[in-house]
Design a protein around this motif. Structure first.
Motif, short mmCIF file in Angstrom:
data_model
loop_
_atom_site.label_atom_id
_atom_site.label_comp_id
_atom_site.label_asym_id
_atom_site.label_seq_id
_atom_site.Cartn_x
_atom_site.Cartn_y
_atom_site.Cartn_z
N ALA A 73 -60.92 -125.16 23.49
CA ALA A 73 -60.89 -125.79 24.81
C ALA A 73 -59.74 -125.24 25.65
N ARG A 74 -58.61 -125.01 25.03
CA ARG A 74 -57.47 -124.44 25.75
C ARG A 74 -57.74 -122.99 26.16
N ARG A 75 -58.38 -122.25 25.27
CA ARG A 75 -58.75 -120.88 25.62
C ARG A 75 -59.64 -120.86 26.85
N ASP A 76 -60.64 -121.73 26.89
CA ASP A 76 -61.55 -121.78 28.02
C ASP A 76 -60.82 -122.16 29.31
N LEU A 77 -59.86 -123.05 29.18
CA LEU A 77 -59.05 -123.43 30.34
C LEU A 77 -58.29 -122.24 30.89
N GLU B 117 -60.34 -129.78 13.75
CA GLU B 117 -60.01 -130.42 15.03
C GLU B 117 -59.07 -129.55 15.86
N ALA B 118 -58.09 -128.95 15.20
CA ALA B 118 -57.15 -128.08 15.92
C ALA B 118 -57.87 -126.86 16.48
N ALA B 119 -58.77 -126.27 15.67
CA ALA B 119 -59.51 -125.10 16.13
C ALA B 119 -60.34 -125.43 17.37
N ALA B 120 -60.97 -126.61 17.37
CA ALA B 120 -61.76 -127.02 18.54
C ALA B 120 -60.88 -127.18 19.77
N GLU B 121 -59.68 -127.72 19.59
CA GLU B 121 -58.76 -127.88 20.71
C GLU B 121 -58.28 -126.53 21.23
N TYR B 122 -58.03 -125.59 20.32
CA TYR B 122 -57.63 -124.24 20.76
C TYR B 122 -58.73 -123.59 21.59
N LEU C 267 -49.85 -114.24 26.48
CA LEU C 267 -49.44 -115.63 26.60
C LEU C 267 -50.15 -116.44 25.52
N SER C 268 -49.42 -117.37 24.95
CA SER C 268 -49.97 -118.24 23.91
C SER C 268 -50.58 -119.47 24.56
N PHE C 269 -51.79 -119.83 24.10
CA PHE C 269 -52.35 -121.10 24.58
C PHE C 269 -52.27 -122.18 23.50
N ALA C 270 -51.27 -122.05 22.60
CA ALA C 270 -50.95 -123.13 21.67
C ALA C 270 -49.98 -124.08 22.35
N ALA C 271 -50.41 -124.59 23.47
CA ALA C 271 -49.61 -125.52 24.29
C ALA C 271 -50.55 -126.54 24.90
#
Length: 403
Positions: free
Chosen positions: A300-304, A293-298, A376-380
């Motif tokens: 989505a954030r990467r694409d953003l 689940e976390a990998a899928a969210e990362y 920049l980190s997208f772990a946010a």
């Protein structure tokens, strides 16, 4: 009085931490800062892992353990490699430490003589080179820019190896680039290494579970199994399970090397926290839903972030295949300036400009051995990332001039 030994003068404070400290100082002074400088999951540790830690405390697992890990943790690590990587290790070939950073340090302390060289493809994680310096080694950088997809080629490796070369460091998926080596690319590197039997391989696979678009990110030993006596795989629970503060990293490698690493740890920190070890057992042996689940969210954030940066002039981003960083080429901003200010002459200038002007904390590429870039980190959270991209665009569009 001078309290700093020569070995300490060789190294610097972590640049990412320095940026984060400055961001916190500005925030404490009332500034609105979005801190994208530190590579840390923003998720909480999963509940079943927390419960395992509580159970360990209640059942009296609060004493010293073996210096490099409990039998239970070592068995969980052995099973993880068998289940997820198809690799066979014994408990005697596994070591657990206070984070992956200590594991890497132990490996270098165990093997490096003064003047031995460590090959480090750049961009690289900031601590690799300083750890080599601290124990008397010589880091040798091999630049792998955006045009090379931030990856080391067999030709580069062959040209870089000297009689003094002792280690090759690989990190896939990589920090800061997000680049991931394929099996074919690792096999090509292995073909070169077979001609140089003195060279050891440290394969840092801490981001193996954070991959995007089904990207391949095989273990080095899966691609080059015959090099098992010369390879140390480094991993940990920090990134995949949101357990950065628990400080558990681990390695698998040749039995004799693991013994030396354990000896060094026994005379430095001794065992990792017993409670954290119990939590790591639960992480490795328990349900893996959170990891997926976390990998899928990362992703989505990467694409953003990709979409948010795509229209900003002067920036160039290679789509990361793994990890949670965007390593952005900013060559097009060099020479630009705010009206009435000095020109931006380096990626350090650009990072400072973004922090002071736009309230975005990023790390300059020089910290990772390759310029001009920013990481920049997208772990946010997505709203923070949206705001950061908008601020970045507004700040860049306010610049004028250029080369």
């Amino acid at each position: 009085m001078n309290y700093e030994a020569e070995r300490a003068r060789r190294i610097k404070l972590s640049p990412a931490m320095a940026v984060s400290v400055r961001a916190r100082e500005l925030r404490a002074g009332g500034a609105d800062i979005i801190d994208l400088s530190v590579g840390e999951p923003d998720f909480d540790t999963p509940p079943h892992i927390l419960e395992a830690a509580a159970d360990a405390m209640r059942s009296g697992q609060t004493h010293y353990t073996a210096a490099d890990g409990t039998p239970e943790l070592k068995e969980a690590i052995v099973e993880k490699f068998r289940r997820e990587n198809g690799l066979e290790f014994s408990r005697q070939q596994v070591s657990a430490g206070n984070g992956a950073k200590q594991i890497i340090f132990n490996a270098l302390m165990a093997t490096l003589e003064a003047g031995d060289e460590v090959l480090v493809p750049a961009p690289y994680w900031v601590s690799y080179t300083d750890m080599a310096l601290l124990v008397g080694g010589i880091p040798r950088l091999v630049e792998c820019p955006i045009e090379a997809d931030f990856k080391l080629t067999a030709q580069q490796l062959d040209a870089a190896i000297t009689p003094a070369t002792r280690w090759l460091f690989l990190n896939s998926p990589g920090n800061p680039s997000g680049a991931a080596y394929s099996s074919a690319e690792l096999q090509a590197l292995g073909e070169v290494l077979r001609r140089h039997p003195r060279v050891l391989v440290l394969s840092d696979e801490i981001y193996e579970h954070i991959r995007h678009d089904g990207a391949e990110a095989p273990s080095f030993l899966s691609a080059c199994p015959d090099l098992h006596e010369r390879t140390v795989i480094v991993n940990g629970v920090s990134k995949a399970y949101a357990m950065t503060g628990w400080r558990i990293g681990y390695a698998a490698g040749p039995t004799e090397l693991i013994k030396v690493m354990a000896k060094i740890q026994s005379q430095s920190t001794s065992n990792p926290c017993s409670i954290s070890q119990a939590a790591a057992v639960a992480a490795l042996n328990g349900p893996q839903d959170f990891v997926q689940e976390a990998a899928a969210e990362y992703t989505a954030r990467r694409d953003l972030v990709i979409e948010g940066l795509s229209g900003i002039p002067g920036l160039k981003l290679r789509k990361p295949e793994g990890a949670f960083y965007a390593f952005v080429e900013c060559k097009g901003l060099i020479g630009k300036r705010l009206p009435g200010h000095k020109p931006l002459e380096s990626d350090a200038d650009i990072a400072e400009f973004l922090l002071e002007t736009a309230g975005i904390a990023v790390v300059p590429g020089a910290a990772f051995g390759l310029s001009p870039y920013i990481r920049l980190s997208f772990a946010a959270a997505r709203p923070l990332l949206n705001s950061a991209c908008k601020r970045l665009a507004e700040a860049v569009l306010a610049l004028e001039g250029g080369r």
